[in-house]
Design an enzyme around this catalytic site. Sequence first.
Site, PDB file in Angstrom:
ATOM      1  N   LEU A 154    -100.361 -24.627 -26.659  1.00  0.00           N
ATOM      2  CA  LEU A 154    -100.436 -23.644 -25.572  1.00  0.00           C
ATOM      3  C   LEU A 154    -101.913 -23.362 -25.302  1.00  0.00           C
ATOM      4  O   LEU A 154    -102.712 -23.302 -26.235  1.00  0.00           O
ATOM      5  CB  LEU A 154     -99.716 -22.355 -26.023  1.00  0.00           C
ATOM      6  CG  LEU A 154     -99.591 -21.205 -25.030  1.00  0.00           C
ATOM      7  CD1 LEU A 154     -98.721 -21.609 -23.844  1.00  0.00           C
ATOM      8  CD2 LEU A 154     -98.980 -19.974 -25.717  1.00  0.00           C
ATOM      9  N   TYR A 180     -86.717 -21.130 -44.071  1.00  0.00           N
ATOM     10  CA  TYR A 180     -87.362 -19.883 -43.634  1.00  0.00           C
ATOM     11  C   TYR A 180     -88.398 -19.436 -44.672  1.00  0.00           C
ATOM     12  O   TYR A 180     -89.572 -19.239 -44.342  1.00  0.00           O
ATOM     13  CB  TYR A 180     -86.274 -18.824 -43.451  1.00  0.00           C
ATOM     14  CG  TYR A 180     -86.756 -17.505 -42.893  1.00  0.00           C
ATOM     15  CD1 TYR A 180     -87.058 -17.359 -41.537  1.00  0.00           C
ATOM     16  CD2 TYR A 180     -86.879 -16.381 -43.713  1.00  0.00           C
ATOM     17  CE1 TYR A 180     -87.475 -16.131 -41.024  1.00  0.00           C
ATOM     18  CE2 TYR A 180     -87.288 -15.153 -43.206  1.00  0.00           C
ATOM     19  CZ  TYR A 180     -87.590 -15.036 -41.859  1.00  0.00           C
ATOM     20  OH  TYR A 180     -87.999 -13.816 -41.353  1.00  0.00           O
ATOM     21  N   THR A 214     -83.397 -17.128 -29.807  1.00  0.00           N
ATOM     22  CA  THR A 214     -82.539 -15.994 -30.189  1.00  0.00           C
ATOM     23  C   THR A 214     -82.806 -14.774 -29.320  1.00  0.00           C
ATOM     24  O   THR A 214     -81.983 -13.871 -29.250  1.00  0.00           O
ATOM     25  CB  THR A 214     -82.761 -15.570 -31.666  1.00  0.00           C
ATOM     26  OG1 THR A 214     -84.156 -15.320 -31.857  1.00  0.00           O
ATOM     27  CG2 THR A 214     -82.297 -16.622 -32.645  1.00  0.00           C
ATOM     28  N   ARG A 252     -77.495  -9.928 -38.778  1.00  0.00           N
ATOM     29  CA  ARG A 252     -78.093  -9.180 -39.887  1.00  0.00           C
ATOM     30  C   ARG A 252     -77.253  -7.958 -40.201  1.00  0.00           C
ATOM     31  O   ARG A 252     -76.419  -7.526 -39.404  1.00  0.00           O
ATOM     32  CB  ARG A 252     -79.542  -8.804 -39.553  1.00  0.00           C
ATOM     33  CG  ARG A 252     -80.469  -9.965 -39.851  1.00  0.00           C
ATOM     34  CD  ARG A 252     -81.898  -9.683 -39.481  1.00  0.00           C
ATOM     35  NE  ARG A 252     -82.133  -9.927 -38.064  1.00  0.00           N
ATOM     36  CZ  ARG A 252     -83.345  -9.947 -37.508  1.00  0.00           C
ATOM     37  NH1 ARG A 252     -84.412  -9.731 -38.257  1.00  0.00           N
ATOM     38  NH2 ARG A 252     -83.488 -10.192 -36.212  1.00  0.00           N
TER      39      ARG A 252
HETATM   40  P1  NAD Z   1     -85.646 -12.326 -33.435  1.00  0.00           P
HETATM   41  O1  NAD Z   1     -84.792 -13.498 -33.737  1.00  0.00           O
HETATM   42  O2  NAD Z   1     -85.026 -11.149 -32.776  1.00  0.00           O
HETATM   43  O3  NAD Z   1     -86.903 -12.757 -32.572  1.00  0.00           O
HETATM   44  C1  NAD Z   1     -87.543 -13.985 -32.708  1.00  0.00           C
HETATM   45  C2  NAD Z   1     -87.993 -14.425 -31.324  1.00  0.00           C
HETATM   46  O4  NAD Z   1     -88.726 -15.667 -31.445  1.00  0.00           O
HETATM   47  C3  NAD Z   1     -86.827 -14.695 -30.371  1.00  0.00           C
HETATM   48  O5  NAD Z   1     -87.066 -14.083 -29.129  1.00  0.00           O
HETATM   49  C4  NAD Z   1     -86.796 -16.219 -30.253  1.00  0.00           C
HETATM   50  O6  NAD Z   1     -86.253 -16.660 -29.032  1.00  0.00           O
HETATM   51  C5  NAD Z   1     -88.266 -16.568 -30.423  1.00  0.00           C
HETATM   52  N1  NAD Z   1     -88.526 -17.930 -30.892  1.00  0.00           N
HETATM   53  C6  NAD Z   1     -87.968 -18.555 -31.959  1.00  0.00           C
HETATM   54  N2  NAD Z   1     -88.474 -19.790 -32.093  1.00  0.00           N
HETATM   55  C7  NAD Z   1     -89.384 -19.951 -31.094  1.00  0.00           C
HETATM   56  C8  NAD Z   1     -90.230 -21.017 -30.700  1.00  0.00           C
HETATM   57  N3  NAD Z   1     -90.269 -22.176 -31.370  1.00  0.00           N
HETATM   58  N4  NAD Z   1     -91.028 -20.827 -29.619  1.00  0.00           N
HETATM   59  C9  NAD Z   1     -91.005 -19.666 -28.921  1.00  0.00           C
HETATM   60  N5  NAD Z   1     -90.219 -18.623 -29.251  1.00  0.00           N
HETATM   61  C10 NAD Z   1     -89.410 -18.771 -30.330  1.00  0.00           C
HETATM   62  O7  NAD Z   1     -86.309 -11.865 -34.827  1.00  0.00           O
HETATM   63  P2  NAD Z   1     -87.200 -10.579 -35.160  1.00  0.00           P
HETATM   64  O8  NAD Z   1     -86.435  -9.747 -36.115  1.00  0.00           O
HETATM   65  O9  NAD Z   1     -87.733  -9.986 -33.932  1.00  0.00           O
HETATM   66  O10 NAD Z   1     -88.380 -11.265 -35.990  1.00  0.00           O
HETATM   67  C11 NAD Z   1     -89.642 -11.508 -35.405  1.00  0.00           C
HETATM   68  C12 NAD Z   1     -90.596 -12.051 -36.455  1.00  0.00           C
HETATM   69  O11 NAD Z   1     -90.710 -11.129 -37.540  1.00  0.00           O
HETATM   70  C13 NAD Z   1     -90.121 -13.369 -37.062  1.00  0.00           C
HETATM   71  O12 NAD Z   1     -91.239 -14.194 -37.286  1.00  0.00           O
HETATM   72  C14 NAD Z   1     -89.514 -12.945 -38.383  1.00  0.00           C
HETATM   73  O13 NAD Z   1     -89.580 -13.963 -39.340  1.00  0.00           O
HETATM   74  C15 NAD Z   1     -90.385 -11.755 -38.758  1.00  0.00           C
HETATM   75  N6  NAD Z   1     -89.683 -10.836 -39.657  1.00  0.00           N
HETATM   76  C16 NAD Z   1     -88.731  -9.980 -39.172  1.00  0.00           C
HETATM   77  C17 NAD Z   1     -88.086  -9.118 -40.057  1.00  0.00           C
HETATM   78  C18 NAD Z   1     -87.072  -8.112 -39.583  1.00  0.00           C
HETATM   79  O14 NAD Z   1     -86.531  -7.365 -40.420  1.00  0.00           O
HETATM   80  N7  NAD Z   1     -86.775  -7.979 -38.305  1.00  0.00           N
HETATM   81  C19 NAD Z   1     -88.374  -9.163 -41.424  1.00  0.00           C
HETATM   82  C20 NAD Z   1     -89.327 -10.075 -41.856  1.00  0.00           C
HETATM   83  C21 NAD Z   1     -89.986 -10.898 -40.973  1.00  0.00           C
HETATM   84  N1  UDP Z   2     -74.735  -8.601 -45.568  1.00  0.00           N
HETATM   85  C1  UDP Z   2     -73.439  -8.070 -45.688  1.00  0.00           C
HETATM   86  N2  UDP Z   2     -72.638  -8.129 -44.598  1.00  0.00           N
HETATM   87  C2  UDP Z   2     -73.031  -8.640 -43.394  1.00  0.00           C
HETATM   88  C3  UDP Z   2     -74.349  -9.151 -43.276  1.00  0.00           C
HETATM   89  C4  UDP Z   2     -75.166  -9.126 -44.396  1.00  0.00           C
HETATM   90  O1  UDP Z   2     -73.042  -7.587 -46.744  1.00  0.00           O
HETATM   91  O2  UDP Z   2     -72.229  -8.629 -42.450  1.00  0.00           O
HETATM   92  C5  UDP Z   2     -75.640  -8.522 -46.742  1.00  0.00           C
HETATM   93  C6  UDP Z   2     -76.327  -9.832 -47.118  1.00  0.00           C
HETATM   94  O3  UDP Z   2     -75.509 -10.590 -47.980  1.00  0.00           O
HETATM   95  C7  UDP Z   2     -77.574  -9.313 -47.805  1.00  0.00           C
HETATM   96  C8  UDP Z   2     -77.903  -8.020 -47.055  1.00  0.00           C
HETATM   97  O4  UDP Z   2     -76.695  -7.635 -46.410  1.00  0.00           O
HETATM   98  O5  UDP Z   2     -77.316  -9.016 -49.150  1.00  0.00           O
HETATM   99  C9  UDP Z   2     -78.990  -8.174 -46.012  1.00  0.00           C
HETATM  100  O6  UDP Z   2     -78.653  -9.272 -45.202  1.00  0.00           O
HETATM  101  P1  UDP Z   2     -79.451  -9.654 -43.859  1.00  0.00           P
HETATM  102  O7  UDP Z   2     -78.820 -10.892 -43.325  1.00  0.00           O
HETATM  103  O8  UDP Z   2     -79.546  -8.475 -42.970  1.00  0.00           O
HETATM  104  O9  UDP Z   2     -80.944  -9.948 -44.339  1.00  0.00           O
HETATM  105  P2  UDP Z   2     -81.618 -10.637 -45.609  1.00  0.00           P
HETATM  106  O10 UDP Z   2     -82.349  -9.527 -46.258  1.00  0.00           O
HETATM  107  O11 UDP Z   2     -80.570 -11.205 -46.526  1.00  0.00           O
HETATM  108  O12 UDP Z   2     -82.481 -11.698 -45.043  1.00  0.00           O
END
Ligand code: NAD
Ligand code: UDP
Length: 312
Positions: free
Chosen positions: A63, A145, A37, A186
Amino acid sequence: MNKKILVTGAAGFLGSNLCKRLVVDGFEVIGVDNFYTGSKSNLQDLANNNRFTLIEHDINQPLNVPCDWIFNFACPASPPHYQKDPIFTAKTNFIGGLNMLELARANNARIMQASTSEVYGNPLQHPQTEQYWGNVHTTGPRACYDEGKRVVEALFFDYKRMYNLDIKVIRIFNTYGPGMDPNDGRVVSNFIMQALRGEPITLYGTGEQTRSFCYVDDLINGIVAMMHSDASITGPINLGNPIEFTLKELVETLGTVLGRKLNVITMPLPEDDPTRRQPDITLAQKELGWTPGVDLATGLKKTIAYFEQFVQ
Ligand code: NAD
Ligand code: UDP
């Protein structure tokens, strides 16, 4: 300062923001990503920096890179992306997590896992404290997830119990800001891109469901504080902004920031979409002295400025 730091998921939203911060802090950083992603363009600023290296690698494969600290952030994080190939998502959490734990063990390194508020599922306790064990639908579309993160948390604590590995587990609540992929799916990125394109805002369900949105710079400060903290502080620890908004309020705040009323279309609520989510951050405040400071309107302004480059 002479620590070698490995960041998995480096090309993603949080990983790229974290790499940039660690390089500014003076560390040598090795980013790892398979670009599932994430995108190299997120790391453009570091392309010619001699303290940064990027390795293309899927963490589902072992790795072997010498390092002192590991941040394991690799995993697709938006519901459409993690549900596209749910087996890959579950595998990345379990097998990928296991591989990174083995790497930490081989190097006697400190390792942090990016876990999530999703471990609480559709929470029956509100706000959510770290003591709450959660309410996850184990066979639903979000389970790859939610359960993936729960099993990787368990693995981390088993590595601590069996090998006394130096672990840190953070539970991140909805975070937004520059570096998000405009097509990520999101809510904040969707709403801002729709508003900037003059398209209707896609509100899923009634819009009465809540989330608590944390600006990325605040989160990164919390992540860094946690990684620098004493080894006795393992977590799990909630990191997020405790101010709760309904999705309707998010639309209203965005409209206020943009100075116009936004058109909304209602769409079906995705299956198992959590009704309420708000972190209790008492533990992070006490153990890390951390509290987020950026309010939603200010964070949205900065995020809009970032997304403008993607709109013709
Ligand atoms: P993102 O999708 O932007 O980034 C995830 C990254 O991981 C991407 O660059 C993707 O290419 C890489 N990736 C996925 N699978 C891989 C694999 N098997 N090997 C190597 N690289 C891989 O998401 P993000 O928002 O940056 O989230 C990063 C981390 O934080 C994730 O673990 C996610 O679960 C956690 N997290 C994020 C949020 C948030 O609000 N952004 C909330 C809770 C948890
Ligand atoms: N959501 C929405 N419209 C969108 C995308 C998400 O109303 O275009 C809502 C979704 O149903 C959830 C909240 O926004 O209730 C947050 O969604 P997101 O996918 O950002 O993260 P989540 O907390 O559900 O993992």
